[in-house]
Design a protein around this motif. Structure first.
Motif, PDB file in Angstrom:
ATOM      1  N   MET A 208      -1.660   1.111  -5.002  1.00 53.22           N
ATOM      2  CA  MET A 208      -1.114  -0.180  -4.593  1.00 53.22           C
ATOM      3  C   MET A 208      -0.060  -0.628  -5.598  1.00 53.22           C
TER       4      MET A 208
ATOM      5  N   ARG B 171      -6.181   3.077   1.576  1.00 50.27           N
ATOM      6  CA  ARG B 171      -6.424   1.876   2.378  1.00 50.27           C
ATOM      7  C   ARG B 171      -6.848   0.741   1.456  1.00 50.27           C
ATOM      8  N   ILE B 172      -6.389  -0.467   1.777  1.00 45.04           N
ATOM      9  CA  ILE B 172      -6.690  -1.654   0.962  1.00 45.04           C
ATOM     10  C   ILE B 172      -7.075  -2.787   1.900  1.00 45.04           C
TER      11      ILE B 172
ATOM     12  N   THR C 199      -6.383   5.755  -3.613  1.00 38.75           N
ATOM     13  CA  THR C 199      -5.586   4.606  -3.162  1.00 38.75           C
ATOM     14  C   THR C 199      -4.590   4.212  -4.250  1.00 38.75           C
TER      15      THR C 199
ATOM     16  N   THR D  46      -2.494  -0.129   5.171  1.00 36.24           N
ATOM     17  CA  THR D  46      -2.358   1.318   5.084  1.00 36.24           C
ATOM     18  C   THR D  46      -0.947   1.614   4.579  1.00 36.24           C
TER      19      THR D  46
ATOM     20  N   CYS E  24       0.854  -1.185   0.000  1.00 43.32           N
ATOM     21  CA  CYS E  24       0.000   0.000   0.000  1.00 43.32           C
ATOM     22  C   CYS E  24       0.893   1.238   0.000  1.00 43.32           C
TER      23      CYS E  24
END
Length: 359
Positions: free
Chosen positions: A293, A256-257, A291, A269, A252
């Motif tokens: 990733m 947030r994932i 987000t 986080t 991450c």
């Protein structure tokens, strides 16, 4: 299905410890095996024994002036991303000043050096096959601190670096540190060569409310891995699935994932890492706007998948669709075909969330 895959299916992910075997595990930001090397803090989050020899990974943090001189790994393909601060990097005969989101890729044998330019600088590095970080483990001093040193306590000599590095296939060429170029590096090369890539650049694919960007392809890394940056807003879980032939690694970078791994819901986080080796039943969902990733998938067998679920684009930002979508969901008409042609095994519907996407 092999018994090894079945064993991984049933393994509850470890939390905040490196397992010493290729099983699912999670490491929170700042946790891992930590070493001070020449005024830098190396936080190792994946070792060769944790990934079945596929790769290793670490965060590197330091203050203004912390530096690593020219060195070259004979056997390892390496990639780096700047997470915080600024870094001047010398790669082969070129130099750039890099900022957060910029990355660079280093083939075996290519000389590399860098100097940190901000008081709080952090990079992420990963390499394949596993084993490159053995040099850091042998050269560095183990520490309990989670913060890079204000004043370096550990300083290695050229003789000591050579003593540790030479048996590992690491050389230390004496090269001139050229001035940094202002060139804008926007494309992946066709094959294996050193390259810089600026934040937001790379091969981009768009999907509703999101964007996938290849930071490296298998053709750039001797097919050891490819790296994919996924950006988007709140999303839903995809179907639960696993892979037989490759491992997936989730970092991450912002937002947030939610990661669902072998029945466990784990919230990532910024700075958090989750390793999902072959056999891990998993899926994920984005839980906030903006987000980001980073996915590192090793080896590169799954690379074609993303061309089936997203479309090539020249855009650098994703469309802001207010309805949550599913990151990585292929059209239903293609799902069976993708399972037959790619390393994808669907085992059930999306899991029920134990924590809602309450944006």
């Amino acid at each position: 299905m092999t018994s090894d895959l079945e064993a991984v299916h049933n393994f509850t992910p470890l939390r905040n410890q490196l397992p010493g075997a290729p099983v699912p595990y999670y490491v929170a930001n700042g946790e891992g095996e930590r070493y001070e090397v020449d005024g830098q803090l190396w936080t190792i989050i994946a070792r060769t024994q944790d990934t079945g020899g596929l790769f290793d990974a670490a965060y590197i943090s330091g203050g203004r002036g912390a530096a690593t001189g020219y060195h070259a790994h004979r056997d390892h393909q390496r990639s780096f991303m700047v997470v915080k601060g600024r870094v001047q990097v010398w790669l082969g005969g070129e130099s750039r000043v890099l900022v957060p989101g910029d990355s660079f890729t280093v083939p075996p044998g290519t000389p590399l050096a860098y100097r940190m330019l901000a008081h709080h600088t952090r990079m992420l590095t990963w390499s394949a096959p596993g084993g490159a970080l053995a040099y850091i483990q042998r050269l560095g001093s183990p520490v309990d601190s989670h913060i890079h040193p204000n004043r370096p306590d550990h300083s290695s000599s050229p003789a000591h670096r050579a003593e540790i590095g030479t048996p590992l296939g690491i050389t230390f060429p004496d090269l001139e540190e050229v001035e940094a170029s202002l060139e804008w590096d926007a494309r992946l090369p066709a094959g294996i060569e050193p390259y810089f890539l600026r934040a937001g650049e790379g091969d981009r694919l768009a999907y509703p409310s999101g964007l996938h960007t290849y930071l490296s392809r298998g053709s750039n890394t001797q097919h050891h891995y490819f790296a994919l940056l996924s950006q988007g807003g709140p999303s839903e879980y995809f179907a639960r699935h696993f892979h037989r032939e490759h491992t997936e690694n989730f970092l991450c970078l912002s937002g947030r994932i939610w990661l669902h791994a072998n029945g466990e819901d784990i919230l990532l986080t910024p700075g958090d890492f989750l390793h999902a080796p072959a056999g891990t039943i998993h899926t994920f969902a984005f839980d906030s706007h903006h987000t980001e990733m980073l996915g590192i998938l090793a080896p590169d067998v799954f690379e074609p998948f993303f061309g089936h679920i997203a479309d090539p684009t020249t855009d650098h930002v994703y469309s802001d669709d207010t309805s949550p979508t599913v990151v990585g969901a292929p059209p239903a008409s293609e799902l069976q075909k993708l399972q037959e042609e790619l390393d994808l095994v669907i085992v059930g519907p999306p899991p029920k969330r134990t924590a809602g996407l309450d944006i």
